[in-house]
Design a protein around this motif. Sequence first.
Motif, PDB file in Angstrom:
ATOM      1  N   ARG A  68       0.855  -1.183   0.000  1.00 48.64           N
ATOM      2  CA  ARG A  68       0.000   0.000   0.000  1.00 48.64           C
ATOM      3  C   ARG A  68       0.891   1.233   0.000  1.00 48.64           C
ATOM      4  O   ARG A  68       2.024   1.194   0.487  1.00 48.64           O
ATOM      5  CB  ARG A  68      -0.880   0.050   1.252  1.00 48.64           C
ATOM      6  CG  ARG A  68      -1.545  -1.253   1.627  1.00 48.64           C
ATOM      7  CD  ARG A  68      -2.827  -1.473   0.872  1.00 48.64           C
ATOM      8  NE  ARG A  68      -3.486  -2.697   1.326  1.00 48.64           N
ATOM      9  CZ  ARG A  68      -4.672  -3.110   0.906  1.00 48.64           C
ATOM     10  NH1 ARG A  68      -5.338  -2.373   0.028  1.00 48.64           N
ATOM     11  NH2 ARG A  68      -5.201  -4.236   1.343  1.00 48.64           N
ATOM     12  N   THR A  69       0.340   2.332  -0.490  1.00 50.00           N
ATOM     13  CA  THR A  69       1.097   3.580  -0.405  1.00 50.00           C
ATOM     14  C   THR A  69       1.081   4.069   1.037  1.00 50.00           C
ATOM     15  O   THR A  69       0.231   3.663   1.846  1.00 50.00           O
ATOM     16  CB  THR A  69       0.496   4.650  -1.310  1.00 50.00           C
ATOM     17  OG1 THR A  69      -0.800   5.017  -0.806  1.00 50.00           O
ATOM     18  CG2 THR A  69       0.361   4.154  -2.740  1.00 50.00           C
ATOM     19  N   THR A  70       2.025   4.949   1.336  1.00 52.91           N
ATOM     20  CA  THR A  70       2.066   5.528   2.674  1.00 52.91           C
ATOM     21  C   THR A  70       0.761   6.253   2.990  1.00 52.91           C
ATOM     22  O   THR A  70       0.226   6.135   4.103  1.00 52.91           O
ATOM     23  CB  THR A  70       3.246   6.506   2.795  1.00 52.91           C
ATOM     24  OG1 THR A  70       4.462   5.785   2.625  1.00 52.91           O
ATOM     25  CG2 THR A  70       3.251   7.207   4.141  1.00 52.91           C
ATOM     26  N   GLU A  71       0.240   6.971   2.025  1.00 57.70           N
ATOM     27  CA  GLU A  71      -1.000   7.712   2.248  1.00 57.70           C
ATOM     28  C   GLU A  71      -2.155   6.759   2.549  1.00 57.70           C
ATOM     29  O   GLU A  71      -3.008   7.035   3.403  1.00 57.70           O
ATOM     30  CB  GLU A  71      -1.332   8.577   1.026  1.00 57.70           C
ATOM     31  CG  GLU A  71      -0.403   9.758   0.798  1.00 57.70           C
ATOM     32  CD  GLU A  71       0.969   9.324   0.249  1.00 57.70           C
ATOM     33  OE1 GLU A  71       1.077   8.186  -0.248  1.00 57.70           O
ATOM     34  OE2 GLU A  71       1.907  10.133   0.330  1.00 57.70           O
ATOM     35  N   GLU A  72      -2.207   5.629   1.836  1.00 51.93           N
ATOM     36  CA  GLU A  72      -3.263   4.646   2.086  1.00 51.93           C
ATOM     37  C   GLU A  72      -3.145   4.066   3.490  1.00 51.93           C
ATOM     38  O   GLU A  72      -4.150   3.883   4.198  1.00 51.93           O
ATOM     39  CB  GLU A  72      -3.194   3.532   1.042  1.00 51.93           C
ATOM     40  CG  GLU A  72      -3.654   3.955  -0.349  1.00 51.93           C
ATOM     41  CD  GLU A  72      -3.440   2.866  -1.384  1.00 51.93           C
ATOM     42  OE1 GLU A  72      -4.181   2.856  -2.381  1.00 51.93           O
ATOM     43  OE2 GLU A  72      -2.531   2.020  -1.189  1.00 51.93           O
ATOM     44  N   GLN A  73      -1.915   3.758   3.907  1.00 55.73           N
ATOM     45  CA  GLN A  73      -1.717   3.210   5.247  1.00 55.73           C
ATOM     46  C   GLN A  73      -2.096   4.226   6.317  1.00 55.73           C
ATOM     47  O   GLN A  73      -2.723   3.887   7.327  1.00 55.73           O
ATOM     48  CB  GLN A  73      -0.271   2.753   5.423  1.00 55.73           C
ATOM     49  CG  GLN A  73       0.109   1.561   4.554  1.00 55.73           C
ATOM     50  CD  GLN A  73       1.513   1.074   4.822  1.00 55.73           C
ATOM     51  OE1 GLN A  73       2.020   1.201   5.928  1.00 55.73           O
ATOM     52  NE2 GLN A  73       2.153   0.508   3.809  1.00 55.73           N
ATOM     53  N   ASN A 125       7.788   1.235   0.804  1.00 54.66           N
ATOM     54  CA  ASN A 125       7.621   2.667   0.560  1.00 54.66           C
ATOM     55  C   ASN A 125       8.807   3.504   1.040  1.00 54.66           C
ATOM     56  O   ASN A 125       8.726   4.741   1.022  1.00 54.66           O
ATOM     57  CB  ASN A 125       6.340   3.168   1.250  1.00 54.66           C
ATOM     58  CG  ASN A 125       5.083   2.566   0.645  1.00 54.66           C
ATOM     59  OD1 ASN A 125       5.008   2.391  -0.562  1.00 54.66           O
ATOM     60  ND2 ASN A 125       4.120   2.233   1.488  1.00 54.66           N
ATOM     61  N   ARG A 127      11.977   5.639   1.166  1.00 54.15           N
ATOM     62  CA  ARG A 127      12.678   6.524   0.249  1.00 54.15           C
ATOM     63  C   ARG A 127      13.791   7.231   1.020  1.00 54.15           C
ATOM     64  O   ARG A 127      13.830   7.207   2.254  1.00 54.15           O
ATOM     65  CB  ARG A 127      11.723   7.578  -0.340  1.00 54.15           C
ATOM     66  CG  ARG A 127      10.557   6.999  -1.127  1.00 54.15           C
ATOM     67  CD  ARG A 127      11.011   6.317  -2.415  1.00 54.15           C
ATOM     68  NE  ARG A 127       9.866   5.847  -3.186  1.00 54.15           N
ATOM     69  CZ  ARG A 127       9.326   4.642  -3.054  1.00 54.15           C
ATOM     70  NH1 ARG A 127       9.848   3.776  -2.163  1.00 54.15           N
ATOM     71  NH2 ARG A 127       8.295   4.287  -3.792  1.00 54.15           N
TER      72      ARG A 127
END
Length: 756
Positions: A68-73, A125, A127
């Motif tokens: 999942r993306t960080t925003e989704e999590q 995710n 970076r």
Amino acid sequence: MKTRYRQRRALALVLALAALAALAALAWLLVALVRGIGSLAGPDMRGLSDVRAVVLGEDWNSYFSTARTTEEQQAYLESTLDEAANLGANTVLFTGRVDGDPAQVLFRVKGKDLPVATAAAVTDNDRFLSRFDPVGYLIKQADARGMQAALLATGDDGGLLTAGAALPEWLQTAAAKEKLALYGLDAASAAALDGAKAAAEAAAAETGQAAQTSMPLLTYVGLTEGSGAPALLRKDDDPALLAAAYQLEAGRGLVLGELGSLLADGADAAVTLRYLQGDALPDVLAKEVPRALSIVSPDPAVTLYSENVYLIGTSDPEQPLTVNGQTVERTGDMGVWGLLVPLNMGANDITAVQGDATVTITVTRSSYTGGGSGAARPDGSVAAAPGQKLRITEPLASLLEDYTNSDSILMTAYEGAVATVKKSVSFVRSNRRTYAYQLENGGYILAKDCELLDASTPDAAFTGVERTTEGNMEVFTFTGAGTPLYTHTWEGNELTVTFLSASFSGQMPADLGFGGATVTAEATEAGGFSLHFVFNDVDPLWGYHVRYTADGTAQLLLKHQPERSDADTGPLTGVTVMLDPGHGDTDTGAVGVPEGDFPQEKDLNLAEALAAKYRLEQLGATVLMTRTDDSFPSLGDRIKALNDAAPDFFISVHHNSTNLDKETDDLVGTECYWFYTEGRPLAEALVNRMCAATGRKARGVFYNYFYVTRSNLCPAVLLETGFVSSPTEYQSCAGDLGLWAEGGAIAQAVLDCVPG
């Protein structure tokens, strides 16, 4: 020159290294600000004094098994906390493991040869200068909402750990870093859970079908010293026991259940939270079980005819006890004991000894000689002339198919009902010669239940009907005169009420007060008339009754189905429940001499009913009682109270017993009785909820013609909560936890039976 050049190069190198170190420190600070630092943001379990938690279970953990993306999590973690808060929780418990692979965890773990690794969904995710920490984010967002998080400690197999078990080193490190309390099961809960699983496996092996494990009351305890973590109680799907256990011992929190299950159906959690409202629970049992040595049963004044007698008494549970020199083993913590002893013919001295205390009773055994023989004596009743009228004089009587069989009930007849006698039959009943009167529909009324009227008494004659509304009832008052006996058939949405020896020359109202309902009136061949109603599922019939008025006519009462309410006062707002504590005053009920401080069945019945009243009112119900003290309403009084109040539910509260001529401690369990089929769902709900809350054996629901179950106004049942002839079960019924679990179970069963 070379030396000076070398010095400048060394200085430049030092400055470069210092700059790199500064950049690294700045990078670390930026990462820390992005991720949040657990040691700064993480509250411990001392932050809230009243912990109400939900468990983030396997369905929640499985979210992190997929990238999942960080925003989704972040959105998922925030919605988790919001959903928990909406359910009334202020704490979330989680394992930190990913469903399906216990070796994958949500923590950022470091070290060699660890049995776990940070889940790929977390690291994917990452970076430069950006590493998302879901646990830290959960803690930070919980803190912002005035909530908190804690860990459920699990082993490498994913199973919940028990207090005293070795904690995985990585788990201790992660919990310490985030300042998270670690929870596990206490030893007693772990043993109880293992026992429940073993029982389910044994049942499955016996039946060949999968059996669901019945979760016992669990206690989660803090596993790290100094965490300030309060013990947490958990009993899913059982508000009655969970709330009672929580309220009866201060300083503990509770677990409402798994978040996913509660989101699918949070009704039980809502009930639990309603039970927790208000002040401390009131005392409902007027007497405490004495710890002094006594023999409460049998009553020495009563002659016995059995070869054995089962003694029941009280004692100090901390001291040894002997009866006639035999050591008595006890269960429970109240000191109530039982022992089967043989009886000789004549006087039998029985002595109980505990410490310096001694109690002796003399029990007399005799031989039964029977009631003698001889001709049956007449009871004073007489034959009725064909066509003569009779009137019911008892509050409740039976219209029988077979006058020699009291079980063959065709219909319940109420005081004041008038019918025409077709013929009279003389027979012997209980060694007395009496009469039964056959009516025009073929059923029989016994002479003991009626009086014969003057031969000139006319048939009932109605010329019209008027509809009014009383609460949730439609009331149809017949104009004219007469109080005819009636019968009925009720199948699904169709009700037919047939009045005997009566005529109807009017018309029923076009508007019956029930959406879409219809009625047809027609004369019967036997000299009466019938009303055939057809209702529908949108506005169904809940109950009905025929009431005879003081001015000599009849009213037909039709009750609407109650519905759950959305009112702030609770889901049972608008629902009326009548509770009937059995026995009272000199009628002590089962087991025990009538004197002394020992709580008799009558006392337990009242205490349980008072606890149920308290819980029902917390859910918004209006509760009526046939008695609120140590008084004795007659059976007629109880029936009149039911018919006058017209409640939505009627529950007669009792405790069971058996003959004390055998070992009785193993005869235990809950059962419930119904007469009309409308009462059966309530009986089933009561047994199910009661046994879940108390752990007692479910003995089942049964048809029987108890006075108090014979109502068509509403579901009416007689509940036998547990056996007071079993010392073990008696103590369960007399304890505060048992009484409040029972009261909550009754309220929950009523709620189960209210549609909506």
